[in-house]
Scaffold this motif. Structure first.
Motif, short mmCIF file in Angstrom:
data_model
loop_
_atom_site.label_atom_id
_atom_site.label_comp_id
_atom_site.label_asym_id
_atom_site.label_seq_id
_atom_site.Cartn_x
_atom_site.Cartn_y
_atom_site.Cartn_z
N ALA A 147 0.83 -1.21 0.00
CA ALA A 147 0.00 0.00 0.00
C ALA A 147 0.87 1.26 0.00
O ALA A 147 0.49 2.29 -0.58
N LEU A 148 2.06 1.18 0.60
CA LEU A 148 2.97 2.32 0.65
C LEU A 148 3.80 2.44 -0.63
O LEU A 148 4.01 3.55 -1.14
N VAL A 149 4.28 1.30 -1.13
CA VAL A 149 5.20 1.38 -2.29
C VAL A 149 4.46 1.51 -3.61
O VAL A 149 5.07 1.91 -4.61
N MET A 222 3.93 -1.12 11.46
CA MET A 222 4.05 0.32 11.27
C MET A 222 3.31 0.76 10.00
O MET A 222 2.64 1.79 9.99
N ALA A 223 3.44 -0.04 8.94
CA ALA A 223 2.73 0.28 7.69
C ALA A 223 1.22 0.18 7.89
O ALA A 223 0.46 1.04 7.43
N VAL A 395 -4.65 -2.88 -2.73
CA VAL A 395 -5.15 -1.72 -3.49
C VAL A 395 -6.06 -0.86 -2.62
O VAL A 395 -6.02 0.38 -2.69
N THR A 396 -6.87 -1.49 -1.77
CA THR A 396 -7.71 -0.73 -0.86
C THR A 396 -6.86 0.15 0.04
O THR A 396 -7.16 1.34 0.25
N GLY A 397 -5.76 -0.41 0.57
CA GLY A 397 -4.86 0.37 1.40
C GLY A 397 -4.20 1.50 0.63
O GLY A 397 -4.08 2.63 1.13
N ALA A 398 -3.77 1.20 -0.59
CA ALA A 398 -3.11 2.22 -1.42
C ALA A 398 -4.06 3.37 -1.74
O ALA A 398 -3.68 4.55 -1.67
#
Length: 684
Positions: A147-149, A222-223, A395-398
């Motif tokens: 989700a971060l990258v 943490m993410a 994708v939901t997180g992103a």
């Protein structure tokens, strides 16, 4: 993310393997690998690996420094020590001095330096593990990390979340170049506790197994915490029909539409696995779902499972299935054309010779219902569905913290059509009935069970139908995960329909039907009670008609033809004394098979019959064999081998005849005799 390390469990495993000569470090490497592999949000179907730097002795007693790294084909969740093949470190480290190393040469070099040449291929990321100096190295494709990258500003975002604790590696295809770049970044920042690989995943490392694992869980947490704290509601739902069709109702239409057209009426069929949940529904009902599906996948290795991403279908309205079937075919055609364009555009970028994979989707999102994985086996279909659930998660997180921005399709192409993957696919030849679904009635009897097992051995998924539920389930269990057992009285039309619907629910449809159930009643035809004759007709004729009607119902929805196979029996052409109650309906069933060939050949349905005689089964019991052989004054062996070949005909021989018909693509309205040779029963 919960930390699952337990000292007691770790020590128990250490003791277990110590008794087998496995040292403590390797035992703990196995333990933490299983902890990582058992969590789908971290590792899913090959999306991760682990390693240990240790020592090992070869067959000549020579000791080497080695890297024990996850081997190809091993599931991290259930890995054993042999799933971490040992590779000589000196050769791996020497490779870092090279300016370039082709993938094929890298694999050959790694294999050439295995301590045990019979070991599986080491991970494609072996060199990356080797170039890092730490004893224990862990790698996952955490959905929270993705989700971060999977953002445009991924490096800045990771810096914000992790500070200087993690190094950041720009995207490079896994292999030699990535290994060198990651090692160079570590050398530049030697205080980091792990590495973020852009658009890919995360590495953590330490001198002991627990610390490397703890760091993985800490950074993933943490993410997750960042997404939970800073995320917004990512999706706006579309409007849905007031009443939806069910997943089972649309499955045959979808399954038929995604069958790979191999020309001249031949199809590479697939089975389906349906999933749904509130999170999945939020995603598939999003107004951006179709656009998101065209962007790509959350981590490149998913392209091996679900190509460039899912196909998206509109919500199916109840009562309009035929219309929806047309919509499905339109959407499949669009997906296929888009995939073909993706291949041709990217393939033209260099002079490498590649073979385009089939253009059918492996993951479908259906608004209002959920997601469906597709595969040539149920294992493949479940993997695609598993991957779909993790795609939804990432994708939901992103989207919650920004905008899903995965690896560009041009870079994705490089991995999907990687020479190593192409070679692997080329060697993976499907079996003749891969992806097909066979339903066998009388499936717990001698002929039915033999048929079910034979068809399963040829790649088919099998539905074993028998009036004795426990026996049907027992036969299915003996076959394995590719089979289910269903209890049904085939003289009950409602039960027959329910059996076919269950097959549709589990596998998506039916392609081959072996209508085999039957029983015999004896007596002179002029002295039979009407009730006996009618009872025999119900089972030995009308049940076959009911089974065939339900098969055609699904065949028409699938639109890819189908196969009907009937057990007609020798009695259909060569009646025996006192067996009129059995022979009359069987003769009608033989002609029923030909009528189906006549009426449905135009839609690709083939219909054939098998005429068998003297098979040890529920019809011809050991007691009956003894009585008949005694009455004729011959031995049981001579009675059972009373044919031109002098050989007893077995249930497996009848099963083979059914299989031959299933594979005979240009044969219909045929009757095959399996009796060892009986001129009186030969068709004229």
């Amino acid at each position: 993310m919960q930390n699952l390390w337990k000292d007691s469990e770790a020590e128990k495993l250490v003791e277990h393997y110590a008794a087998k000569g496995v040292d403590r470090d390797l035992a703990l490497r196995v333990y933490t690998t299983r902890l990582l592999g058992g969590e789908p949000r971290l590792v899913l179907h090959g999306g991760g690996n682990t390693s240990l730097k240790s020592k090992a002795t070869d067959i000549l007693g020579r000791e080497y420094d080695v890297l024990c790294v996850k081997g190809s084909g091993w599931d991290m969740g259930v890995i054993e020590p042999e799933g971490l093949p040992a590779v000589k470190m000196d050769a791996l480290l020497a490779a870092r001095k090279l300016d370039a190393l082709a993938d094929e040469d890298m694999v050959a070099m790694q294999r050439a330096n295995l301590i045990d040449p019979g070991s599986p291929n080491p991970s494609i990321e072996t060199l990356l593990h080797a170039f890092l100096p730490h004893k224990f190295v862990d790698h996952t494709h955490s959905t929270a990390i993705l989700a971060l990258v999977d953002q445009k500003d991924s490096e800045a975002l990771c810096k914000k979340v992790f500070g200087d604790r993690l190094g950041f590696v720009p995207y490079i295809k896994p292999g030699f170049d990535l290994a060198k770049e990651a090692a160079d970044i570590y050398d530049k920042y030697p205080s980091v506790e792990g590495l973020i690989l852009d658009k890919h995943g995360i590495f953590t490392f330490a001198e002991d197994a627990k610390t490397a694992y703890d760091l993985m869980i800490e950074f993933v947490t943490m993410a997750e915490d960042y997404v939970a704290k800073h995320g917004k509601a990512p999706f706006k739902p579309v409007a849905l029909p007031k009443e939806l069709a069910t997943p089972s109702e649309i499955m045959p239409y979808l399954r038929g539409a995604i069958a790979i057209d191999e020309g001249e009426g031949k199809y590479g069929r697939m089975v389906c696995d349906f999933r749904t949940s509130p999170k999945i529904l939020d995603y598939v009902n999003a107004d951006t779902a179709e656009e998101l599906a065209t962007r790509g996948v959350s981590t490149p290795d998913l392209s091996i499972r679900i190509k460039t991403g899912p196909m998206v279908l509109p919500a199916p309205e109840a009562g309009k299935l035929d219309d929806y079937g047309k919509v499905i075919r339109e959407k499949v055609a669009e997906f296929s054309a888009r995939y073909k364009d993706y291949f041709e555009t990217n393939n033209a970028a260099d002079d490498v010779e590649r073979t385009m994979l089939d253009t059918m989707p492996r993951l479908t999102l259906v608004r209002g219902l959920g997601l469906i994985g597709h595969g040539r086996s149920m294992k493949e279909a479940k993997i695609a569905a598993d991957v779909g659930e993790m795609l939804v998660e990432a994708v939901t997180g992103a989207e919650a913290i920004g905008s899903f921005h995965p690896l560009a399709l041009s870079d994705l192409f490089e991995l999907e059509y990687w020479s190593l993957e192409q070679a692997k696919l080329a060697s993976n030849k499907p079996k003749p009935l891969s992806g097909q679904v066979t339903l066998v009635t009388g499936g717990a009897g001698a002929i039915g069970a033999a048929t079910a097992k034979l068809f399963a051995s040829q790649g088919s998924h099998v539905v074993v139908v028998d009036m004795h539920t426990d026996k049907a389930e027992e036969v299915a269990k003996s076959i394995g995960n590719a089979a289910i057992g269903i209890g049904a009285d085939v003289t009950d039309a409602t039960a027959v329909r329910a059996a076919f619907d269950k097959a549709r629910d589990v596998f998506g449809g039916v392609d081959i039907v072996v209508s085999n159930a039957g029983a015999a009643w004896e007596g002179k035809i002029g002295e039979l009670e009407d009730a006996t004759l009618r009872k025999s007709f119900e089972l030995n004729f009308f049940a076959h008609q009911s089974v065939a009607q339900n098969a055609v119902r699904l065949f028409k929805q699938q639109g890819t033809g189908g196969v009907l196979l009937f057990n007609a029996s020798k009695q259909a052409v060569n009646p025996g004394a006192n067996f009129g109650a059995y022979g009359l309906p069987k003769a009608a069933t033989l002609f029923l098979s030909r009528q189906y060939a006549l009426d449905y050949g135009s839609i690709g349905v083939r219909s054939n019959a098998v005429n068998a005689d003297r098979i040890r089964s529920g019809l011809l019991t050991n007691e009956m064999i003894a009585n008949r052989s005694t009455a004729r004054g011959v031995s049981e062996k001579d009675y059972m081998g009373g044919n031109l070949l002098g050989l007893e005909v077995r249930a497996e021989d009848v099963a083979q005849a059914f299989l031959n018909h299933a594979l005979a693509e240009r044969t219909t309205a045929d009757v095959t005799t399996v009796d060892g040779g009986n001129i009186a029963a030969a068709l004229r």
